[in-house]
Design a protein around this motif. Structure first.
Motif, PDB file in Angstrom:
ATOM      1  N   ALA A  67      15.691 -26.480 -17.049  1.00  0.00           N
ATOM      2  CA  ALA A  67      15.512 -25.313 -17.573  1.00  0.00           C
ATOM      3  C   ALA A  67      16.252 -25.045 -18.907  1.00  0.00           C
ATOM      4  CB  ALA A  67      16.399 -24.269 -16.421  1.00  0.00           C
ATOM      5  N   GLY A  68      17.241 -25.684 -19.153  1.00  0.00           N
ATOM      6  CA  GLY A  68      17.758 -25.783 -20.653  1.00  0.00           C
ATOM      7  C   GLY A  68      16.836 -26.489 -21.567  1.00  0.00           C
ATOM      8  N   ARG A  69      16.168 -27.446 -21.033  1.00  0.00           N
ATOM      9  CA  ARG A  69      14.956 -27.974 -21.982  1.00  0.00           C
ATOM     10  C   ARG A  69      13.906 -27.107 -22.372  1.00  0.00           C
ATOM     11  NH1 ARG A  69      16.557 -32.837 -19.256  1.00  0.00           N
ATOM     12  NH2 ARG A  69      14.600 -32.209 -17.647  1.00  0.00           N
ATOM     13  N   LEU A  70      13.207 -26.421 -21.112  1.00  0.00           N
ATOM     14  CA  LEU A  70      12.330 -25.398 -21.358  1.00  0.00           C
ATOM     15  C   LEU A  70      12.882 -24.241 -22.305  1.00  0.00           C
ATOM     16  CD1 LEU A  70      11.166 -25.076 -17.714  1.00  0.00           C
ATOM     17  CD2 LEU A  70       9.894 -25.937 -19.512  1.00  0.00           C
ATOM     18  N   LEU A  71      13.932 -23.931 -21.913  1.00  0.00           N
ATOM     19  CA  LEU A  71      14.545 -22.542 -22.919  1.00  0.00           C
ATOM     20  C   LEU A  71      14.936 -23.044 -24.165  1.00  0.00           C
ATOM     21  CD1 LEU A  71      16.233 -20.749 -20.032  1.00  0.00           C
ATOM     22  CD2 LEU A  71      13.960 -20.364 -20.916  1.00  0.00           C
ATOM     23  N   GLY A  72      15.094 -24.073 -24.460  1.00  0.00           N
ATOM     24  CA  GLY A  72      15.936 -24.706 -25.860  1.00  0.00           C
ATOM     25  C   GLY A  72      17.585 -24.296 -25.711  1.00  0.00           C
ATOM     26  N   LYS A  73      18.008 -24.500 -24.655  1.00  0.00           N
ATOM     27  CA  LYS A  73      19.399 -24.238 -24.414  1.00  0.00           C
ATOM     28  C   LYS A  73      20.326 -25.468 -23.707  1.00  0.00           C
ATOM     29  CE  LYS A  73      18.892 -19.337 -24.130  1.00  0.00           C
ATOM     30  NZ  LYS A  73      19.543 -18.777 -25.447  1.00  0.00           N
ATOM     31  N   ALA A  74      21.397 -25.511 -24.112  1.00  0.00           N
ATOM     32  CA  ALA A  74      22.193 -26.542 -23.321  1.00  0.00           C
ATOM     33  C   ALA A  74      22.221 -26.233 -21.803  1.00  0.00           C
ATOM     34  CB  ALA A  74      23.642 -26.466 -23.886  1.00  0.00           C
ATOM     35  N   GLN A  75      22.420 -27.312 -20.950  1.00  0.00           N
ATOM     36  CA  GLN A  75      22.440 -27.221 -19.558  1.00  0.00           C
ATOM     37  C   GLN A  75      23.747 -26.498 -19.378  1.00  0.00           C
ATOM     38  OE1 GLN A  75      24.873 -28.877 -17.810  1.00  0.00           O
ATOM     39  NE2 GLN A  75      24.189 -28.458 -15.625  1.00  0.00           N
ATOM     40  N   SER A  76      24.870 -26.537 -19.852  1.00  0.00           N
ATOM     41  CA  SER A  76      26.055 -25.945 -19.476  1.00  0.00           C
ATOM     42  C   SER A  76      25.793 -24.463 -19.718  1.00  0.00           C
ATOM     43  CB  SER A  76      27.270 -26.336 -20.365  1.00  0.00           C
ATOM     44  OG  SER A  76      26.911 -26.133 -21.845  1.00  0.00           O
ATOM     45  N   VAL A 119      23.783 -18.391 -15.075  1.00  0.00           N
ATOM     46  CA  VAL A 119      23.325 -18.073 -13.826  1.00  0.00           C
ATOM     47  C   VAL A 119      24.681 -18.036 -13.023  1.00  0.00           C
ATOM     48  CG1 VAL A 119      22.694 -19.448 -11.634  1.00  0.00           C
ATOM     49  CG2 VAL A 119      21.523 -19.724 -13.699  1.00  0.00           C
ATOM     50  N   ALA A 120      25.947 -18.537 -13.041  1.00  0.00           N
ATOM     51  CA  ALA A 120      27.058 -18.223 -12.548  1.00  0.00           C
ATOM     52  C   ALA A 120      27.328 -16.753 -12.554  1.00  0.00           C
ATOM     53  CB  ALA A 120      27.974 -19.140 -12.803  1.00  0.00           C
ATOM     54  N   ASN A 121      27.463 -16.521 -13.858  1.00  0.00           N
ATOM     55  CA  ASN A 121      27.938 -15.291 -14.281  1.00  0.00           C
ATOM     56  C   ASN A 121      27.061 -14.019 -13.422  1.00  0.00           C
ATOM     57  OD1 ASN A 121      29.915 -15.992 -15.639  1.00  0.00           O
ATOM     58  ND2 ASN A 121      28.701 -15.952 -17.599  1.00  0.00           N
ATOM     59  N   LEU A 122      25.577 -14.458 -13.305  1.00  0.00           N
ATOM     60  CA  LEU A 122      24.754 -13.635 -13.011  1.00  0.00           C
ATOM     61  C   LEU A 122      24.984 -13.475 -11.385  1.00  0.00           C
ATOM     62  CD1 LEU A 122      22.025 -11.678 -12.755  1.00  0.00           C
ATOM     63  CD2 LEU A 122      20.847 -14.092 -12.651  1.00  0.00           C
ATOM     64  N   GLU A 123      25.197 -14.419 -10.775  1.00  0.00           N
ATOM     65  CA  GLU A 123      25.726 -14.481  -9.326  1.00  0.00           C
ATOM     66  C   GLU A 123      26.797 -13.689  -9.098  1.00  0.00           C
ATOM     67  OE1 GLU A 123      24.137 -18.568  -7.589  1.00  0.00           O
ATOM     68  OE2 GLU A 123      25.783 -18.708  -8.650  1.00  0.00           O
ATOM     69  N   ILE A 124      27.568 -13.695  -9.867  1.00  0.00           N
ATOM     70  CA  ILE A 124      29.071 -13.007  -9.929  1.00  0.00           C
ATOM     71  C   ILE A 124      28.863 -11.436  -9.901  1.00  0.00           C
ATOM     72  CG2 ILE A 124      31.294 -12.184 -11.081  1.00  0.00           C
ATOM     73  CD1 ILE A 124      31.396 -15.173 -11.694  1.00  0.00           C
ATOM     74  N   ASP A 125      27.885 -11.055 -11.052  1.00  0.00           N
ATOM     75  CA  ASP A 125      27.276  -9.777 -11.143  1.00  0.00           C
ATOM     76  C   ASP A 125      26.620  -9.075 -10.096  1.00  0.00           C
ATOM     77  OD1 ASP A 125      28.616  -9.662 -13.638  1.00  0.00           O
ATOM     78  OD2 ASP A 125      26.844 -10.253 -14.690  1.00  0.00           O
ATOM     79  N   LEU A 126      25.753 -10.076  -9.507  1.00  0.00           N
ATOM     80  CA  LEU A 126      24.951  -9.482  -8.314  1.00  0.00           C
ATOM     81  C   LEU A 126      25.594  -9.536  -7.157  1.00  0.00           C
ATOM     82  CD1 LEU A 126      21.399 -11.237  -9.254  1.00  0.00           C
ATOM     83  CD2 LEU A 126      22.153  -8.751  -9.646  1.00  0.00           C
ATOM     84  N   GLY A 127      26.612 -10.346  -6.830  1.00  0.00           N
ATOM     85  CA  GLY A 127      27.547 -10.398  -5.692  1.00  0.00           C
ATOM     86  C   GLY A 127      26.575 -11.160  -4.812  1.00  0.00           C
ATOM     87  N   ALA A 128      25.834 -12.045  -4.997  1.00  0.00           N
ATOM     88  CA  ALA A 128      25.166 -13.119  -4.177  1.00  0.00           C
ATOM     89  C   ALA A 128      24.717 -14.369  -4.780  1.00  0.00           C
ATOM     90  CB  ALA A 128      23.497 -12.361  -3.812  1.00  0.00           C
ATOM     91  N   GLN A 129      24.707 -15.639  -4.001  1.00  0.00           N
ATOM     92  CA  GLN A 129      24.684 -16.837  -4.584  1.00  0.00           C
ATOM     93  C   GLN A 129      22.907 -16.980  -4.399  1.00  0.00           C
ATOM     94  OE1 GLN A 129      26.436 -19.821  -2.316  1.00  0.00           O
ATOM     95  NE2 GLN A 129      25.317 -21.405  -3.273  1.00  0.00           N
ATOM     96  N   LEU A 130      22.730 -17.410  -5.549  1.00  0.00           N
ATOM     97  CA  LEU A 130      21.081 -17.402  -6.014  1.00  0.00           C
ATOM     98  C   LEU A 130      20.440 -18.650  -5.621  1.00  0.00           C
ATOM     99  CD1 LEU A 130      20.941 -15.395  -9.245  1.00  0.00           C
ATOM    100  CD2 LEU A 130      20.556 -14.462  -6.845  1.00  0.00           C
ATOM    101  N   PHE A 131      21.422 -19.857  -5.942  1.00  0.00           N
ATOM    102  CA  PHE A 131      20.771 -21.284  -5.677  1.00  0.00           C
ATOM    103  C   PHE A 131      21.761 -22.049  -4.577  1.00  0.00           C
ATOM    104  CE2 PHE A 131      19.111 -20.055  -9.600  1.00  0.00           C
ATOM    105  CZ  PHE A 131      17.989 -20.646  -9.612  1.00  0.00           C
TER     106      PHE A 131
END
Length: 282
Positions: A12-21, A27-39
């Motif tokens: 995903a990082g390579r597709l978006l031109g971003k680092a893996q970290s 994604v981890a922050n999004l899961e916290i915001d949504l209160g649900a585990q996505l992956f």
């Protein structure tokens, strides 16, 4: 979405031109915001949880909606009409749909089209009152309440009756024959009850719909004049046949006008309709 499609944060990082970290943290922050585990991270490749699957579908819907909003806004910048109101004589409705709606939809997908129907002077009334921008009018004469109109063609009317009606069993039907049978007369829907056909019979029923008229005629309750385009299209599959009239009463046609409300400024879509309807021929 990139992580769900590729199966890993690295891809995903390579597709978006971003680092893996960076992707993993987002994604981890999004899961916290949504209160649900996505992956589910317990396997070699990332897989979506049930919650992740459901939220991905919602996210795709939001993205498609945002694209539609952007496309519509761009159409406004291109001076496309947001809304066009057109009124058609009921006799022309099937042909209009066949000839114009598909190319119009392809060229102007974000223009809302409001299609109304009327009969005879109903059409002129809608346009003159500002309830419609354009109209296709079948009339016995020149429009009286509008200055912007164009004669397009002439619409032939044909007498017809049920297959089992006495008038369809005879060759060379005379005026006297028509007078002896009930005539169903289609009129406008306004108070004036405008009609374009001659009243031959003293036994008359008035009705403000071609569809309703056809139902009565098909059941043998009378005969009527129908516009030729309607007989060829909408009524072709019904048990209604033309009446074989004597030569002197066979010809009957009414003018077809394109009319418009000049107080309404038309954009690209409206101008396209105006231009193409101006070439309408029967």
């Amino acid at each position: 979405m990139a992580a769900a499609e590729s199966g890993s944060f690295s891809a995903a990082g390579r597709l978006l031109g971003k680092a893996q970290s960076g992707v993993s943290t987002a994604v981890a922050n999004l899961e916290i915001d949504l209160g649900a585990q996505l992956f589910d991270r317990s396997r070699k490749y990332l897989t979506l949880t049930d919650e992740g699957e459901a939220l991905l579908r919602d996210a795709l819907g939001v993205i498609r909606g945002a694209q539609r909003l952007k496309d519509r806004a761009l159409s406004f910048c291109a001076e496309e009409d947001t809304h066009i109101r057109i009124v058609l004589d009921e006799a022309l409705h099937p042909e209009f749909i066949e000839q114009y709606l598909r190319p119009f939809e392809e060229m102007f997908p974000f223009t809302e089209l409001d299609i109304q129907t009327g009969i005879f002077n109903d059409v002129e009334g809608y346009v003159a009152a500002g309830k419609a921008d354009l109209g296709l009018l079948i009339s016995s004469g020149i429009p009286k309440r509008l200055e912007a109109y164009k004669l397009l063609s002439y619409i032939p009317f044909q007498a017809a009756a049920s297959r089992h009606h006495p008038l369809t069993q005879k060759e060379g039907v005379s005026v006297g024959d028509l007078e002896d049978e009930r005539q169903i007369v289609v009129t406008s829907r306004g108070e004036d009850k405008d009609t374009e056909v001659t009243h031959f019979s003293q036994k008359r029923w008035l009705i403000d719909s071609y569809a309703a008229c056809a139902s009565l005629v098909e059941r043998g309750l009378g005969w009527a004049f129908f516009p030729a385009p309607l007989l060829k299209s909408a009524l072709a599959k019904r048990d209604i046949l033309p009446i074989s009239l004597e030569l002197e009463i066979r010809e009957h046609a009414s003018p077809l006008y394109l009319i418009r409300n000049r107080n309404r400024k038309l954009g690209r879509a409206g101008q396209w309709l105006l231009r193409n309807l101006g070439e309408y021929q029967i």
